[in-house]
Design an enzyme around this catalytic site. Structure first.
Site, PDB file in Angstrom:
ATOM      1  N   VAL A  87       0.830  -1.215   0.000  1.00 23.27           N
ATOM      2  CA  VAL A  87       0.000   0.000   0.000  1.00 23.27           C
ATOM      3  C   VAL A  87       0.860   1.259   0.000  1.00 23.27           C
ATOM      4  CG1 VAL A  87      -1.906  -1.090   1.245  1.00 23.27           C
ATOM      5  CG2 VAL A  87      -0.051  -0.001   2.539  1.00 23.27           C
ATOM      6  N   GLY A  89       2.463   3.107  -2.132  1.00 23.90           N
ATOM      7  CA  GLY A  89       2.571   4.087  -3.222  1.00 23.90           C
ATOM      8  C   GLY A  89       3.831   3.853  -4.041  1.00 23.90           C
ATOM      9  N   LEU A  90       4.203   2.580  -4.197  1.00 25.42           N
ATOM     10  CA  LEU A  90       5.424   2.255  -4.950  1.00 25.42           C
ATOM     11  C   LEU A  90       5.151   2.050  -6.439  1.00 25.42           C
ATOM     12  CD1 LEU A  90       7.222  -0.217  -2.473  1.00 25.42           C
ATOM     13  CD2 LEU A  90       7.750   2.179  -2.880  1.00 25.42           C
ATOM     14  N   SER A  92       2.189   0.745  -8.176  1.00 26.60           N
ATOM     15  CA  SER A  92       1.611  -0.513  -8.656  1.00 26.60           C
ATOM     16  C   SER A  92       0.815  -0.327  -9.949  1.00 26.60           C
ATOM     17  CB  SER A  92       0.796  -1.210  -7.580  1.00 26.60           C
ATOM     18  OG  SER A  92      -0.122  -0.339  -7.051  1.00 26.60           O
ATOM     19  N   SER A  93       0.182   0.834 -10.153  1.00 26.51           N
ATOM     20  CA  SER A  93      -0.580   1.032 -11.404  1.00 26.51           C
ATOM     21  C   SER A  93       0.359   0.985 -12.608  1.00 26.51           C
ATOM     22  CB  SER A  93      -1.301   2.377 -11.405  1.00 26.51           C
ATOM     23  OG  SER A  93      -1.953   2.591 -10.203  1.00 26.51           O
ATOM     24  N   ALA A  95       3.420  -0.267 -12.807  1.00 26.48           N
ATOM     25  CA  ALA A  95       4.050  -1.583 -12.945  1.00 26.48           C
ATOM     26  C   ALA A  95       3.061  -2.595 -13.536  1.00 26.48           C
ATOM     27  CB  ALA A  95       4.565  -2.059 -11.590  1.00 26.48           C
ATOM     28  N   ASP A 136       6.668   6.923 -13.660  1.00 26.05           N
ATOM     29  CA  ASP A 136       6.510   5.606 -13.034  1.00 26.05           C
ATOM     30  C   ASP A 136       6.661   4.491 -14.066  1.00 26.05           C
ATOM     31  OD1 ASP A 136       4.204   6.608 -14.209  1.00 26.05           O
ATOM     32  OD2 ASP A 136       2.823   5.812 -12.703  1.00 26.05           O
TER      33      ASP A 136
HETATM   34  O1  PMV Z   1       2.488   9.903  -5.806  1.00 21.47           O
HETATM   35  P1  PMV Z   1       3.392   9.236  -6.757  1.00 21.47           P
HETATM   36  O2  PMV Z   1       4.481   8.455  -6.090  1.00 21.47           O
HETATM   37  O3  PMV Z   1       2.693   8.483  -7.824  1.00 21.47           O
HETATM   38  O4  PMV Z   1       4.186  10.416  -7.503  1.00 21.47           O
HETATM   39  C1  PMV Z   1       3.535  11.462  -8.167  1.00 21.47           C
HETATM   40  C2  PMV Z   1       4.552  12.364  -8.807  1.00 21.47           C
HETATM   41  C3  PMV Z   1       3.958  13.568  -9.519  1.00 21.47           C
HETATM   42  O5  PMV Z   1       5.020  14.296 -10.111  1.00 21.47           O
HETATM   43  C4  PMV Z   1       3.256  14.482  -8.533  1.00 21.47           C
HETATM   44  C5  PMV Z   1       2.959  13.136 -10.590  1.00 21.47           C
HETATM   45  C6  PMV Z   1       3.586  12.565 -11.850  1.00 21.47           C
HETATM   46  O6  PMV Z   1       2.889  11.805 -12.539  1.00 21.47           O
HETATM   47  O7  PMV Z   1       4.729  12.879 -12.173  1.00 21.47           O
END
Ligand code: PMV
Length: 303
Positions: A87, A89-90, A92-93, A95, A136
């Protein structure tokens, strides 16, 4: 019946969050926690999704739809996911999308370059979330520590070496899209001021890329601290994030900051081996959970 197994890593934002949405660069790393997709051909008219750890299957369904739009096929699949990402916030969507599209390409014998894979995955993420820089997806595809250009969406691998960080979870899930939209409102109201903050964040990110290459932890730590202060002026930090950052620094971290959108999720601290146990203790003592993960050179792979 053909079967393919794909593993895609999660991510952590190192520097440059929020600014990257506006075309500035960010530094992101893949982590040694994975999302695995097992894809198997099946008979019949419909797909079967088995996702024990996730109730939301939108990202998988969207990745499938998009892939079929580009590479039409009547094949139907059993898609099973196993996640180590939890949970925290690493990512997962991201990946999930990367693993599903990589698996589909493999099973349908579609050759994709990493750039083509990125474009397809990013499109799928945007179709669901409507917003996001794509950092991501890039981390999950390439692995390692990446300098990601928010404008061109190009990724440059800075290093595949491990960065000595500790990750502290606040205990609160953050809603990235909501916070990104809050920053957008702030940006519209105070354009000049916000642009200045983004430019300062970008400067930290550019300098940090050099510091990481040179393994100059003192400089990198200072840049992380500066980046955290700048994110605070965007009002995306929380008292809990600020506390964990503060206690990590007091316990000897070289630098510390929130990681990602803010509003909860994780903070990261750059810590030398001698100070590791003190920083871990400080985070735990102050209500944080130390997440057992490291930066990793491994990008998405077919097993
Ligand atoms: O909350 P996270 O870990 O998904 O990071 C978001 C990072 C932002 O720059 C705020 C949004 C993005 O898509 O770059």
């Amino acid at each position: 019946m053909k079967r393919v197994v794909v593993k895609a890593p999660g991510k952590l934002m190192l520097l440059g969050e929020h600014a990257v949405i506006y075309g500035y660069p960010c530094l992101v790393t893949a982590v040694n926690k994975y999302l695995t997709v097992i894809l198997e051909e099946k008979d019949g008219e419909s797909d079967l999704l088995i996702t024990p750890q996730a109730t939301n299957q939108t990202f998988i369904k969207t990745a499938l739809t998009l892939f079929r739009e580009v590479y039409p096929s009547k094949k139907r699949y059993i898609i099973q996911t196993e996640s180590e990402l939890g949970v925290y916030g690493l990512g997962s969507s991201g990946a999930t999308v990367v693993a599903v599209i990589t698996a589909l390409a493999k099973i349908q014998e579609v050759k994709l370059t990493q750039e083509e894979l990125f474009k397809l995955c990013y499109k799928a993420v945007l179709r669901v979330q409507k917003t996001g820089s794509g950092f991501d997806v890039a981390a999950s595809i390439y692995g390692g520590i990446i300098y990601f250009d928010g404008k061109t969406k190009k990724s440059e691998v800075v290093t595949q070496d491990t960065l000595p960080i500790i990750v502290g979870y606040t205990g609160t899930k953050a809603d990235t899209v909501t916070i990104v939209n809050q920053v957008r409102t702030y940006y519209k109201q105070r354009r000049k001021e916000t642009e200045h903050i983004f430019a300062e964040i970008a400067l930290c990110t550019k300098k940090a890329k050099i510091a990481i290459r040179e393994k100059n932890w003192l400089t990198l730590g200072n840049l992380m601290n500066k980046n955290h202060a700048l994110l605070r002026t965007l009002h995306v930090s929380t008292p809990r994030l600020d506390t964990l950052v503060k206690v990590a620094l007091a316990a000897g971290a070289e630098g510390a900051k929130l990681s990602g959108a803010g509003g909860g999720d994780c903070m990261i601290a750059l810590v030398s081996s001698e100070k590791r146990s003190a920083v871990v203790e400080a985070i735990k003592q102050n209500g944080g959970e130390v997440v057992n993960c490291q930066t990793s050179a491994q990008g998405v792979c077919v097993l």
